[in-house]
Design a protein around this motif. Structure first.
Motif, PDB file in Angstrom:
ATOM      1  N   MET A   1       0.851  -1.169   0.000  1.00  0.00           N
ATOM      2  CA  MET A   1       0.000   0.000   0.000  1.00  0.00           C
ATOM      3  C   MET A   1       0.900   1.236   0.000  1.00  0.00           C
ATOM      4  SD  MET A   1      -3.122   1.072   2.576  1.00  0.00           S
ATOM      5  CE  MET A   1      -2.402   0.295   3.989  1.00  0.00           C
ATOM      6  N   LEU A   2       0.626   2.128  -0.936  1.00  0.00           N
ATOM      7  CA  LEU A   2       1.408   3.358  -1.083  1.00  0.00           C
ATOM      8  C   LEU A   2       0.657   4.517  -0.446  1.00  0.00           C
ATOM      9  CD1 LEU A   2       3.762   4.956  -2.341  1.00  0.00           C
ATOM     10  CD2 LEU A   2       2.352   5.178  -4.390  1.00  0.00           C
ATOM     11  N   THR A   3       1.317   5.253   0.392  1.00  0.00           N
ATOM     12  CA  THR A   3       0.737   6.439   1.017  1.00  0.00           C
ATOM     13  C   THR A   3       1.561   7.644   0.600  1.00  0.00           C
ATOM     14  OG1 THR A   3       0.052   5.154   2.946  1.00  0.00           O
ATOM     15  CG2 THR A   3       0.152   7.540   3.207  1.00  0.00           C
ATOM     16  N   THR A   4       0.867   8.686   0.146  1.00  0.00           N
ATOM     17  CA  THR A   4       1.558   9.930  -0.196  1.00  0.00           C
ATOM     18  C   THR A   4       0.921  11.064   0.589  1.00  0.00           C
ATOM     19  OG1 THR A   4       0.100  10.397  -2.053  1.00  0.00           O
ATOM     20  CG2 THR A   4       2.110   9.169  -2.547  1.00  0.00           C
ATOM     21  N   ALA A   5       1.714  12.059   0.865  1.00  0.00           N
ATOM     22  CA  ALA A   5       1.205  13.246   1.553  1.00  0.00           C
ATOM     23  C   ALA A   5       1.893  14.458   0.946  1.00  0.00           C
ATOM     24  CB  ALA A   5       1.499  13.161   3.047  1.00  0.00           C
ATOM     25  N   THR A   6       1.110  15.489   0.731  1.00  0.00           N
ATOM     26  CA  THR A   6       1.673  16.748   0.240  1.00  0.00           C
ATOM     27  C   THR A   6       1.185  17.866   1.143  1.00  0.00           C
ATOM     28  OG1 THR A   6      -0.193  17.076  -1.260  1.00  0.00           O
ATOM     29  CG2 THR A   6       1.749  16.010  -2.185  1.00  0.00           C
ATOM     30  N   LYS A   7       1.971  18.904   1.225  1.00  0.00           N
ATOM     31  CA  LYS A   7       1.605  20.048   2.050  1.00  0.00           C
ATOM     32  C   LYS A   7       1.432  21.253   1.133  1.00  0.00           C
ATOM     33  CE  LYS A   7       2.983  22.535   6.171  1.00  0.00           C
ATOM     34  NZ  LYS A   7       3.965  22.607   7.257  1.00  0.00           N
ATOM     35  N   LYS A   8       0.239  21.813   1.137  1.00  0.00           N
ATOM     36  CA  LYS A   8      -0.079  22.987   0.324  1.00  0.00           C
ATOM     37  C   LYS A   8      -0.800  24.002   1.201  1.00  0.00           C
ATOM     38  CE  LYS A   8       0.823  20.984  -3.733  1.00  0.00           C
ATOM     39  NZ  LYS A   8       1.272  21.458  -4.976  1.00  0.00           N
ATOM     40  N   LEU A   9      -0.702  25.241   0.837  1.00  0.00           N
ATOM     41  CA  LEU A   9      -1.412  26.285   1.559  1.00  0.00           C
ATOM     42  C   LEU A   9      -2.810  26.467   0.987  1.00  0.00           C
ATOM     43  CD1 LEU A   9       1.342  29.024   1.959  1.00  0.00           C
ATOM     44  CD2 LEU A   9       0.528  27.382   3.660  1.00  0.00           C
ATOM     45  N   VAL A  10      -3.766  26.608   1.872  1.00  0.00           N
ATOM     46  CA  VAL A  10      -5.152  26.872   1.495  1.00  0.00           C
ATOM     47  C   VAL A  10      -5.558  28.171   2.173  1.00  0.00           C
ATOM     48  CG1 VAL A  10      -7.536  26.047   1.658  1.00  0.00           C
ATOM     49  CG2 VAL A  10      -5.684  24.419   1.226  1.00  0.00           C
ATOM     50  N   GLU A  11      -6.207  29.047   1.423  1.00  0.00           N
ATOM     51  CA  GLU A  11      -6.632  30.329   1.976  1.00  0.00           C
ATOM     52  C   GLU A  11      -7.949  30.172   2.713  1.00  0.00           C
ATOM     53  OE1 GLU A  11      -6.940  32.615  -1.598  1.00  0.00           O
ATOM     54  OE2 GLU A  11      -4.874  33.315  -1.445  1.00  0.00           O
ATOM     55  N   ARG A  12      -7.969  30.579   3.965  1.00  0.00           N
ATOM     56  CA  ARG A  12      -9.196  30.590   4.759  1.00  0.00           C
ATOM     57  C   ARG A  12      -9.764  31.994   4.707  1.00  0.00           C
ATOM     58  NH1 ARG A  12      -9.982  27.666   9.330  1.00  0.00           N
ATOM     59  NH2 ARG A  12      -9.878  26.008   7.801  1.00  0.00           N
ATOM     60  N   VAL A  13     -11.043  32.109   4.408  1.00  0.00           N
ATOM     61  CA  VAL A  13     -11.727  33.401   4.374  1.00  0.00           C
ATOM     62  C   VAL A  13     -12.637  33.468   5.591  1.00  0.00           C
ATOM     63  CG1 VAL A  13     -13.316  34.879   3.078  1.00  0.00           C
ATOM     64  CG2 VAL A  13     -11.680  33.423   1.844  1.00  0.00           C
ATOM     65  N   GLU A  14     -12.561  34.569   6.296  1.00  0.00           N
ATOM     66  CA  GLU A  14     -13.450  34.801   7.426  1.00  0.00           C
ATOM     67  C   GLU A  14     -14.093  36.165   7.239  1.00  0.00           C
ATOM     68  OE1 GLU A  14     -11.310  34.134  11.059  1.00  0.00           O
ATOM     69  OE2 GLU A  14     -11.395  31.964  10.749  1.00  0.00           O
TER      70      GLU A  14
END
Length: 169
Positions: A1-14
């Motif tokens: 089983m292959l597991t991948t993870a990536t880290k990206k920025l997501v903009e939160r709007v409030e």
């Protein structure tokens, strides 16, 4: 089983609103259609044409082309601790928009979450900007869809009232 993870920025709007929490919930829900599971199931049961599906979804979508697909009252349960918590989570989208998805991985991002909450006397609409969430997939074919969803949310927020403060975090 292959597991991948990536880290990206997501903009939160409030967006701080001029409403109390109950008023915000009512105004927000008035601006959106409400998905009717029975209608969706009936369309599937009779193998409706796409034209019929489009007509049905257009009838029940709100003025911004969005509808509440699901709603969770998070605050009520947490308030059982003895402290009032005003917080509602919505899954917002439209099956017609979802049909435009060109990447199956986007299914976990669209429909998207919108949280309404009260904190320190302020009522807030909070969501991850759809275009930035979809951008995490590195699929340029989703750019137009993300921009369209951003515009729909801006239209919805503009219809509620002139926000006191709009911030991106």
């Amino acid at each position: 089983m292959l597991t991948t993870a990536t880290k990206k920025l997501v903009e939160r709007v409030e967006v701080e609103t001029p409403f109390n929490f109950g008023g915000l919930v009512a105004a927000f829900e008035r601006q959106l259609g409400h998905y009717d599971k029975a209608i969706g199931e009936e369309l599937v049961r009779r193998h409706a044409s796409w034209a019929e599906v489009t007509a049905a979804m257009d009838r029940i979508s709100g003025p911004h082309g969005l509808m509440i697909m699901a709603h969770l009252e998070l605050g009520r349960t947490v308030s059982l601790t003895g402290s009032l918590v005003e917080c509602s989570l919505y899954l917002v989208g439209n099956p017609l928009i979802i049909s435009e998805i060109t990447d199956v991985k986007a299914g976990m991002l669209v429909p998207f979450r919108v949280e309404l909450y009260a904190d320190a006397g302020k009522s807030v609409i909070s969501y991850d900007r759809p275009s930035s969430s979809l951008d995490t997939l590195d699929n340029r074919a989703l750019d137009a869809l993300g921009s369209s969803l951003d515009a729909k949310m801006q239209s919805l927020i503009g219809a509620l009232a002139s926000p006191v403060d709009t911030t991106v975090k």
